[in-house]
Scaffold this active site. Structure first.
Site, PDB file in Angstrom:
ATOM      1  CG  PHE B 235      -1.889  -1.378   1.322  1.00  0.00           C
ATOM      2  CD1 PHE B 235      -2.779  -1.622   0.148  1.00  0.00           C
ATOM      3  CD2 PHE B 235      -1.853  -2.004   2.494  1.00  0.00           C
ATOM      4  CE1 PHE B 235      -3.378  -2.734   0.307  1.00  0.00           C
ATOM      5  CE2 PHE B 235      -2.633  -3.223   2.512  1.00  0.00           C
ATOM      6  CZ  PHE B 235      -3.491  -3.455   1.336  1.00  0.00           C
ATOM      7  CB  THR B 463      -1.137  -6.263  -7.488  1.00  0.00           C
ATOM      8  OG1 THR B 463       0.043  -6.870  -8.271  1.00  0.00           O
ATOM      9  CG2 THR B 463      -0.985  -5.140  -6.835  1.00  0.00           C
ATOM     10  N   GLY B 504       2.267  -0.170 -12.842  1.00  0.00           N
ATOM     11  CA  GLY B 504       2.984  -1.280 -12.912  1.00  0.00           C
ATOM     12  C   GLY B 504       2.953  -1.707 -14.239  1.00  0.00           C
ATOM     13  CB  ILE B 587     -10.018  -4.933 -17.338  1.00  0.00           C
ATOM     14  CG1 ILE B 587     -10.719  -3.785 -16.824  1.00  0.00           C
ATOM     15  CG2 ILE B 587      -9.802  -6.073 -16.158  1.00  0.00           C
ATOM     16  CD1 ILE B 587      -9.913  -2.995 -15.762  1.00  0.00           C
ATOM     17  CE  LYS B 591     -10.199 -16.243  -9.326  1.00  0.00           C
ATOM     18  NZ  LYS B 591      -9.778 -17.403  -9.280  1.00  0.00           N
ATOM     19  N   GLY B 660      -4.423   1.402 -15.080  1.00  0.00           N
ATOM     20  CA  GLY B 660      -3.837   1.248 -13.834  1.00  0.00           C
ATOM     21  C   GLY B 660      -5.165   1.154 -12.941  1.00  0.00           C
ATOM     22  N   GLY B 662      -4.801   0.094  -9.118  1.00  0.00           N
ATOM     23  CA  GLY B 662      -4.120   0.167  -7.873  1.00  0.00           C
ATOM     24  C   GLY B 662      -4.819   0.904  -6.988  1.00  0.00           C
ATOM     25  CD  GLU B 663      -2.006   4.264  -6.537  1.00  0.00           C
ATOM     26  OE1 GLU B 663      -1.358   4.999  -5.693  1.00  0.00           O
ATOM     27  OE2 GLU B 663      -1.550   4.156  -7.401  1.00  0.00           O
TER      28      GLU B 663
END
Lengths: 339, 702
Positions: B235, B463, B504, B587, B591, B660, B662-663
């Site tokens: 995180f 992730t 990433g 995407i 999953k 992205g 992640g956030e």
């Protein structure tokens, strides 16, 4: 963490003898609290006497319809016991409201009663705490105390050795107090029975002592007498699971013909011990089972509240959940539930 | 993406899943260095500011099994140029509570921890200065913010427009200090072979760590190897070097054997960063139809005395809504606290709580549906950079989310819906997060049998990057996943930046795509399309930002719809259901993406209702420094969460078309919860978290 000796004994009497000879020793039950405190340096026993396999893991029927609960019964087993669920829902609900599944598997009935407070100043050896380090003062009185006591504290200034404003963390003990349980103890001088209301104490002038147990005394069982009325436990907390109570209520109510014949009421999260609301019970007996009666009763109990700077919310919270819990119980038919 | 894709987009099971479930995927603490391991434990300062006056290691040194006690008096000197809290044990000065003032190395972890208790430390201390307030006289404007953002942005006459606005709101919002608390505690295991250092480490990218070790220990880059194939959550707390890497390497050098240092949970609250608390004043002006005329977002937050960390809290306000007059500012207080760091969507997460709460308050004043208010303020171009969007589908996220959630016909009035003792309400908020990519290098080798090895120092912090990168590589190479062996998490691999900033897959994935194109071209042009018997290896590079990044404004978007229930007796809050719809471009793995977005949203619920590190201003510490008292949402707190995404891609951002993920999930989520709380109760809580005590505070009963 201090180095310690680990001992097992042949039977409870031998365990008591071992601990009686070790003034800095401690009994080890499930270890879910004690071991944490040892890692933090809060508890520093030089000897651990493991009693988890020594005390009974049985729940036995008593002749009056009550139950004798061995001190070694895991919290999870006790919560799942059919007799507990049917006769003492308040107890099963309180157990399931506490900790997590993993901890309940490990924690014992005797150990649950003897949990230490989770006050953040108690668990941090670098900060003052009269309970952990007598005479060091109370960090919580003027510090972070949102989840501290509103009743029965000793408030004499942060530096006073008597000051303590923390709470007892157990849910199960609150239900046990409402149920008039009796704690059976084996000590160096033999057996004795302690009404649970006399087991836990207020801080008074000695916050270091949570209970009236003497060193070396081992809880062997808890007797829960027959109840004969519907009961329930309501816990309010910061999240839906795995948090200590902000306020909790253990209640049992016997209503016949719209009148309160009997009531049991205990509060958690509000005091240094599970708080038996005797004043409220006294006011309520013989009164009509109405919201107004319940509110008047709880107000009479909370009149004594002395909230701290940041926990005054517990007064209306306790009032609301007590009234709601009693209304829920009053909505039931005692005769039918017991049939 | 085009229809050529076979694997990108599919919900492929994690390729690292079986090893993790069986316990055979080695995390840092479980690595085998090939020799007996010594353990390290630390003594931490109990004061925030001052100087060590007395430190006696002799009792600890005398304990059997203790190999060394490191103190500022005897610790090896580290190289100049280390920043923040990395010059560990280099000085007697104390800058924050929890600073490492001594370290014990011992045969076992138990001995090391026991020896810590035998070290007495005295301090000449000054009172801690840890209270953040907008009234502090020492607030200052940093030169720039994190990620290079400008400190302030001012367009037009904001005060004039606010004064002239027909409708306006002026409100102040507060978010508390938060700690990341990944499940895996930070762990570093160091082994020296001569002047070469190997560090098995829990981090978000080995290359992020190497430079500080090079600087600290006077090495060449080739003498340091950092290995982190599996990481148990991060995180942001594992993005950069912290004292743990320096200590393990220093201790291993002193005792001449491998040393491991695993933080305790309590140490996670002082040694590895936190999210700064914020105080944010939002002023919005609008015309009667709800078109914004002015936006002002003024942020006050803290940084440490030993390091400047200027969180970019108001930056989402620079892009989200149209308004002719606009202002964002950031001011810092230097306090005696540990250095703050990045934490999941630094900037956007606290900033969007304030902006999206304020938009809800404006909708209330206007008597307007909050979804409609947002749609009416949709900007055609980036309102501050005056650039076209690469792609922007916020309105479609809002409309699709409203449809899936069942928003239509919502009664605007607060506090009028009940179910039993529950007060019921619904709320909405937008989400946004920048789309970026960074430099990355990659090597792809193929053997004569057509088996590929893809090497890049990417990072999987839980992730799903192991899987998603393999999907991208297989597609780019025109093969199946079983023919691709991915190697990541090792600084010996070709350079890549760490996992962070939701960059990433955009960075590593694009580097893989570019390198694969080169490889296929060489195979086609020089080997007739078949791998040569001796194999072939190609090195490729992604230079950095998209060439379109200077001409287009690139962001991911989303919309959250939340139902909140509040117990009218206790003030307890529940979130039984929510819908989130995202415009996150392509995407890659349906999953693991769903897990990422679900986790981000859940962290937002946790922020809204539970999380906050509580400071005792007298003693200067975080009182609730463990997971029993620092509350994060439990499973029981998370209801039915409907996650979906628009079928879009962004070819200007990168050839995969992804933005992205992640956030984006956490941004705006806390505001959606707070807005629904208002709709349920009529109570507007502007200081997180929304704990039950605040219900009684707002009712005036406490």
């Amino acid at each position: 963490m201090r180095e310690f000796r680990y001992e097992r004994a042949a039977d409870p009497a031998a365990a008591v003898a071992l601990l009686a000879a070790a003034p800095d020793g401690a009994f080890l039950g499930g270890g879910t609290n004690l071991v944490d405190l040892m890692k933090l340096g809060v508890a520093t026993p030089d000897v651990l006497v493991d009693v988890r396999e020594l005390t009974s893991r049985e729940v036995a029927d008593l002749p009056d319809g009550g139950l004798r609960i061995g001190a070694g019964v895991p919290n999870a087993d006790l919560a799942a016991d059919r007799r507990v669920r049917e006769r003492f829902p308040v107890l099963a609900q309180a157990l399931l409201a506490g900790a997590s599944g993993q901890l309940r598997n490990r924690a014992t009935t005797g150990g649950n009663l003897l949990q230490r407070t989770r006050c953040g100043y108690f668990t941090d050896v670098t900060k003052p705490c009269n309970k952990r380090s007598p005479g060091s003062g109370c960090g919580a009185l003027e510090g972070v105390h949102r989840n501290h006591a509103i009743l029965g504290q000793t408030i004499a200034g942060s530096d006073d050795p008597a000051t303590c404003v923390t709470t007892h963390p157990s849910d199960m003990a609150v239900a046990m107090v409402a149920l008039d349980a009796v704690v059976r103890v084996l000590g160096p001088d033999g057996e004795r029975e302690i009404p649970i209301a006399e087991l836990h104490r207020l801080p008074g002038s000695d916050p270091s002592r949570d209970t009236t147990l003497r060193h070396g005394e081992l809880v062997t069982a808890i007797d829960v007498p027959a109840l004969g009325m519907p009961s329930r436990y309501r816990k309010v907390r910061d999240r839906a699971s795995f948090a200590f109570a902000l306020v909790s209520v253990a209640a049992a109510l016997d209503v016949r013909d719209g009148v309160v014949r009997d009531v049991r009421l205990a509060l958690g999260g509000v005091a240094h011990k599970p708080w038996r609301a005797s004043a409220a019970e006294y006011v309520l007996r013989g009164m009509p089972a109405t919201e107004a009666s319940f509110a008047a009763a709880v107000e009479s109990e909370l009149e004594a509240a002395t909230p701290l700077r940041d926990n005054a919310f517990k007064v209306p919270m306790a009032r609301n959940v007590v009234v709601r819990t009693l209304l829920d119980l009053a909505g039931r038919d005692t005769e039918r539930e017991l049939a | 993406m085009t229809t050529m894709d076979r694997l990108v987009g599919a919900g492929v099971d994690r390729i690292d899943g079986p090893a993790k479930v069986r316990g055979t995927a080695p995390y840092a603490y479980e690595q085998d260095p090939g020799e007996p391991i010594a353990h390290l434990a630390v003594v931490q300062s109990t004061v925030n500011r001052g100087r060590i006056s007395r430190l006696d290691p002799s009792r600890a040194e005398a304990l059997p099994g203790v190999l060394a006690v490191l103190t500022p008096a005897n610790a090896p000197r580290l190289g100049k140029g280390l920043a923040s809290d990395l010059p560990v044990l280099q000085s007697l000065d104390v800058h924050y509570q929890g600073q490492v003032v001594a370290a014990v190395v011992a045969e076992t972890s138990e001995i090391a921890k026991a020896a810590v208790g035998a070290i007495a430390v005295g301090y000449d201390a000054e009172p801690p200065d840890v209270a953040l307030s907008p009234d502090r006289e020492d607030l200052y404007a940093p030169e720039k913010l994190m990620a290079g953002f400008a400190t302030d942005s001012i367009i037009g006459d904001v005060d004039g427009a606010l004064a002239a606005a027909v409708v306006s709101i002026d409100a102040t919002y507060e978010t508390p200090t938060q700690h990341h608390n990944p499940i895996e505690m930070h762990t570093s295991m160091a082994r020296w072979d001569g002047d070469s250092l190997t560090l098995w480490d829990a981090d978000q990218g080995p290359h992020n760590i190497v430079n500080d070790l090079v600087t600290g220990f006077g090495l060449d880059a080739g003498q340091v190897r950092v290995i982190s194939p599996y990481v148990g959550g991060a995180f942001g707390s594992k993005a950069f070097t912290h004292p743990n890497q320096m200590l393990a390497a220093m201790a291993a050098r002193v005792v001449g054997r491998t040393v491991v240092y695993e933080l305790t949970r309590q140490q996670m609250f002082s040694l590895v960063g936190h999210r700064t608390p914020t105080i944010q004043r939002l002023r919005l002006g609008a015309d009667p139809e709800g078109r914004l005329t002015a936006i002002s977002h003024e942020v006050v937050e803290h940084t440490a005395r030993i390091a400047e960390f200027a969180e970019q809290t108001a930056t989402p306000t620079r892009v989200l809504y149209a308004a002719p007059h606009r202002r964002t500012t950031h001011r810092l207080a230097r306090l005696d606290v540990p250095p703050p760091t990045i934490m999941r969507a630094p900037g956007e997460t606290p900033g969007m709580f304030a902006l999206e709460s304020a938009m809800d308050e404006l909708a209330v004043v206007l008597g307007l549906d909050p979804v409609e208010l947002r749609i009416r303020n949709e900007p055609e171009r980036d309102p501050e950079r005056d650039l076209p969007w690469s792609t922007r589908n916020l309105v479609e996220c809002l409309r699709t989310g409203a449809e899936r959630f069942g928003w239509a016909g919502r009664d605007l009035r607060p506090g009028v819906r009940t179910e039993g003792r529950w007060l019921v309400g619904t709320g909405v908020a937008s989400a946004t997060y920048p789309t970026r990519r960074r430099k990355a290098q990659c090597r792809i080798s193929v053997d004569g049998a057509g088996r590929y090895v893809v090497e890049i120092d990417g990072s999987d912090i839980g992730t799903g990057a192991w899987t998603a990168l393999t999907q991208i590589a297989a597609d780019a190479l025109g093969t199946d996943m079983a023919s691709v062996e991915l190697r990541i998490g090792d600084s010996r691999l070709p350079f890549a930046g760490g996992a962070g900033g939701s960059t990433g897959l955009a960075s590593w994935g694009t580097a893989i795509v570019f390198t694969a194109r080169d490889l296929r071209k060489q195979l086609d042009e020089q080997h007739g399309g078949q791998p040569p018997a001796g194999g072939l290896s190609v090195d490729g590079e992604l230079p950095g930002e998209s060439p379109h990044a200077k001409t287009h404004s690139m962001h991911a978007y989303g919309a959250h719809f939340v139902e909140v229930r509040v117990d009218r007796d206790s003030g307890e809050v529940r979130v039984p259901r929510a819908t989130s719809v995202y415009d996150a471009g392509t995407i890659v793995n349906a999953k693991t993406a769903r897990s990422q977005l679900l986790g981000g949203f859940s962290m937002g619920v946790s922020m809204a209702l539970h999380e906050g590190s509580v400071t005792d201003e007298r003693y200067g510490h975080y009182v609730n420094h463990d997971l029993a008292e620092y509350h994060v949402a439990t499973n029981a707190d998370i209801g039915e969460i409907d996650i979906s995404w628009l079928d879009v891609d962004d070819q200007l951002a990168n050839p995969i078309g992804l933005k992205g993920i992640g956030e984006i999930g956490i941004t705006g989520a806390a505001a959606a919860v707070a807005n629904a709380y208002w709709h349920a109760t009529r109570l507007r809580i502007r200081d997180l978290p929304i704990t039950p005590d605040k219900y009684f505070r707002e009712l005036g009963e406490s």
